[in-house]
Design a protein around this motif. Structure first.
Motif, PDB file in Angstrom:
ATOM      1  N   TYR A   4       0.841  -1.192   0.000  1.00 42.27           N
ATOM      2  CA  TYR A   4       0.000   0.000   0.000  1.00 42.27           C
ATOM      3  C   TYR A   4       0.876   1.243   0.000  1.00 42.27           C
ATOM      4  O   TYR A   4       1.989   1.232   0.523  1.00 42.27           O
ATOM      5  CB  TYR A   4      -0.896   0.030   1.238  1.00 42.27           C
ATOM      6  N   ARG A   5       0.355   2.299  -0.579  1.00 42.63           N
ATOM      7  CA  ARG A   5       0.952   3.627  -0.490  1.00 42.63           C
ATOM      8  C   ARG A   5      -0.070   4.510   0.214  1.00 42.63           C
ATOM      9  O   ARG A   5      -1.261   4.238   0.203  1.00 42.63           O
ATOM     10  CB  ARG A   5       1.222   4.212  -1.877  1.00 42.63           C
ATOM     11  N   VAL A   6       0.409   5.584   0.786  1.00 43.22           N
ATOM     12  CA  VAL A   6      -0.475   6.542   1.429  1.00 43.22           C
ATOM     13  C   VAL A   6      -0.409   7.833   0.614  1.00 43.22           C
ATOM     14  O   VAL A   6       0.674   8.296   0.268  1.00 43.22           O
ATOM     15  CB  VAL A   6      -0.056   6.795   2.892  1.00 43.22           C
ATOM     16  N   THR A   7      -1.577   8.373   0.279  1.00 43.93           N
ATOM     17  CA  THR A   7      -1.644   9.644  -0.435  1.00 43.93           C
ATOM     18  C   THR A   7      -2.383  10.642   0.444  1.00 43.93           C
ATOM     19  O   THR A   7      -3.205  10.268   1.270  1.00 43.93           O
ATOM     20  CB  THR A   7      -2.366   9.510  -1.788  1.00 43.93           C
ATOM     21  N   LYS A  15       0.281  14.710  -2.423  1.00 47.33           N
ATOM     22  CA  LYS A  15       1.537  14.043  -2.074  1.00 47.33           C
ATOM     23  C   LYS A  15       1.274  12.556  -1.930  1.00 47.33           C
ATOM     24  O   LYS A  15       0.143  12.132  -1.725  1.00 47.33           O
ATOM     25  CB  LYS A  15       2.120  14.611  -0.789  1.00 47.33           C
ATOM     26  N   ARG A  16       2.351  11.766  -2.021  1.00 51.48           N
ATOM     27  CA  ARG A  16       2.232  10.330  -1.793  1.00 51.48           C
ATOM     28  C   ARG A  16       3.498   9.820  -1.143  1.00 51.48           C
ATOM     29  O   ARG A  16       4.572  10.413  -1.286  1.00 51.48           O
ATOM     30  CB  ARG A  16       1.957   9.578  -3.080  1.00 51.48           C
ATOM     31  N   SER A  17       3.361   8.729  -0.429  1.00 51.11           N
ATOM     32  CA  SER A  17       4.513   8.151   0.253  1.00 51.11           C
ATOM     33  C   SER A  17       5.535   7.670  -0.775  1.00 51.11           C
ATOM     34  O   SER A  17       5.181   7.220  -1.859  1.00 51.11           O
ATOM     35  CB  SER A  17       4.077   7.006   1.163  1.00 51.11           C
ATOM     36  N   GLY A  18       6.791   7.753  -0.412  1.00 58.16           N
ATOM     37  CA  GLY A  18       7.861   7.303  -1.287  1.00 58.16           C
ATOM     38  C   GLY A  18       8.168   5.826  -1.134  1.00 58.16           C
ATOM     39  O   GLY A  18       8.967   5.279  -1.880  1.00 58.16           O
ATOM     40  N   VAL A  19       7.534   5.195  -0.184  1.00 60.52           N
ATOM     41  CA  VAL A  19       7.745   3.770   0.072  1.00 60.52           C
ATOM     42  C   VAL A  19       6.404   3.060   0.107  1.00 60.52           C
ATOM     43  O   VAL A  19       5.355   3.683   0.260  1.00 60.52           O
ATOM     44  CB  VAL A  19       8.488   3.530   1.407  1.00 60.52           C
ATOM     45  N   ALA A  31      -2.906   7.445  10.192  1.00 61.18           N
ATOM     46  CA  ALA A  31      -3.314   8.046  11.465  1.00 61.18           C
ATOM     47  C   ALA A  31      -2.390   9.196  11.854  1.00 61.18           C
ATOM     48  O   ALA A  31      -2.855  10.239  12.332  1.00 61.18           O
ATOM     49  CB  ALA A  31      -3.340   6.986  12.560  1.00 61.18           C
ATOM     50  N   ARG A  32      -1.081   9.025  11.651  1.00 61.79           N
ATOM     51  CA  ARG A  32      -0.132  10.100  11.986  1.00 61.79           C
ATOM     52  C   ARG A  32      -0.341  11.311  11.089  1.00 61.79           C
ATOM     53  O   ARG A  32      -0.299  12.447  11.555  1.00 61.79           O
ATOM     54  CB  ARG A  32       1.305   9.598  11.874  1.00 61.79           C
ATOM     55  N   LEU A  33      -0.574  11.081   9.799  1.00 62.56           N
ATOM     56  CA  LEU A  33      -0.793  12.197   8.876  1.00 62.56           C
ATOM     57  C   LEU A  33      -2.058  12.969   9.220  1.00 62.56           C
ATOM     58  O   LEU A  33      -2.099  14.195   9.104  1.00 62.56           O
ATOM     59  CB  LEU A  33      -0.878  11.692   7.435  1.00 62.56           C
ATOM     60  N   VAL A  42      -6.522  11.979   3.364  1.00 63.14           N
ATOM     61  CA  VAL A  42      -5.525  10.920   3.522  1.00 63.14           C
ATOM     62  C   VAL A  42      -6.170   9.597   3.110  1.00 63.14           C
ATOM     63  O   VAL A  42      -7.242   9.244   3.594  1.00 63.14           O
ATOM     64  CB  VAL A  42      -5.021  10.839   4.978  1.00 63.14           C
ATOM     65  N   ARG A  43      -5.505   8.898   2.179  1.00 62.83           N
ATOM     66  CA  ARG A  43      -6.047   7.637   1.676  1.00 62.83           C
ATOM     67  C   ARG A  43      -4.955   6.571   1.607  1.00 62.83           C
ATOM     68  O   ARG A  43      -3.793   6.886   1.365  1.00 62.83           O
ATOM     69  CB  ARG A  43      -6.615   7.823   0.267  1.00 62.83           C
ATOM     70  N   ILE A  44      -5.372   5.334   1.786  1.00 59.14           N
ATOM     71  CA  ILE A  44      -4.488   4.179   1.604  1.00 59.14           C
ATOM     72  C   ILE A  44      -4.844   3.569   0.244  1.00 59.14           C
ATOM     73  O   ILE A  44      -5.998   3.260  -0.016  1.00 59.14           O
ATOM     74  CB  ILE A  44      -4.674   3.148   2.726  1.00 59.14           C
ATOM     75  N   VAL A  45      -3.809   3.443  -0.608  1.00 55.00           N
ATOM     76  CA  VAL A  45      -4.007   2.971  -1.970  1.00 55.00           C
ATOM     77  C   VAL A  45      -3.244   1.686  -2.188  1.00 55.00           C
ATOM     78  O   VAL A  45      -2.022   1.642  -1.983  1.00 55.00           O
ATOM     79  CB  VAL A  45      -3.526   4.047  -2.974  1.00 55.00           C
ATOM     80  N   PRO A  46      -3.916   0.603  -2.618  1.00 63.41           N
ATOM     81  CA  PRO A  46      -3.185  -0.642  -2.905  1.00 63.41           C
ATOM     82  C   PRO A  46      -2.295  -0.472  -4.133  1.00 63.41           C
ATOM     83  O   PRO A  46      -2.683   0.191  -5.096  1.00 63.41           O
ATOM     84  CB  PRO A  46      -4.277  -1.673  -3.154  1.00 63.41           C
ATOM     85  N   VAL A  47      -1.103  -1.051  -4.091  1.00 69.60           N
ATOM     86  CA  VAL A  47      -0.190  -1.029  -5.228  1.00 69.60           C
ATOM     87  C   VAL A  47       0.368  -2.440  -5.434  1.00 69.60           C
ATOM     88  O   VAL A  47       0.371  -3.255  -4.519  1.00 69.60           O
ATOM     89  CB  VAL A  47       0.977  -0.034  -5.032  1.00 69.60           C
TER      90      VAL A  47
END
Length: 51
Positions: A4-7, A15-19, A31-33, A42-47
């Motif tokens: 998953y990535r976080v956007t 923005k999106r997570s680099g990992v 939750a931290r964001l 804030v969304r969790i995206v499957p990759v």
């Protein structure tokens, strides 16, 4: 294993997570964001692995 990535949007910029994260780590990052000022949508995206 599913990754998953976080956007999010911060100060009007997308923005999106680099990992990639596993599910529990992605939820923790989300939750931290959500606690930060100026951060919205804030969304969790499957990759796919390796993306």
């Amino acid at each position: 294993m599913q990754n998953y990535r976080v956007t999010w949007v911060q100060d009007g910029r997308e923005k999106r997570s680099g990992v990639s994260y596993d599910q529990p780590s992605a939820e923790s990052r989300k939750a931290r964001l959500e606690q930060e000022d100026g951060v919205t949508d804030v969304r969790i995206v499957p990759v796919k692995p390796g993306e």
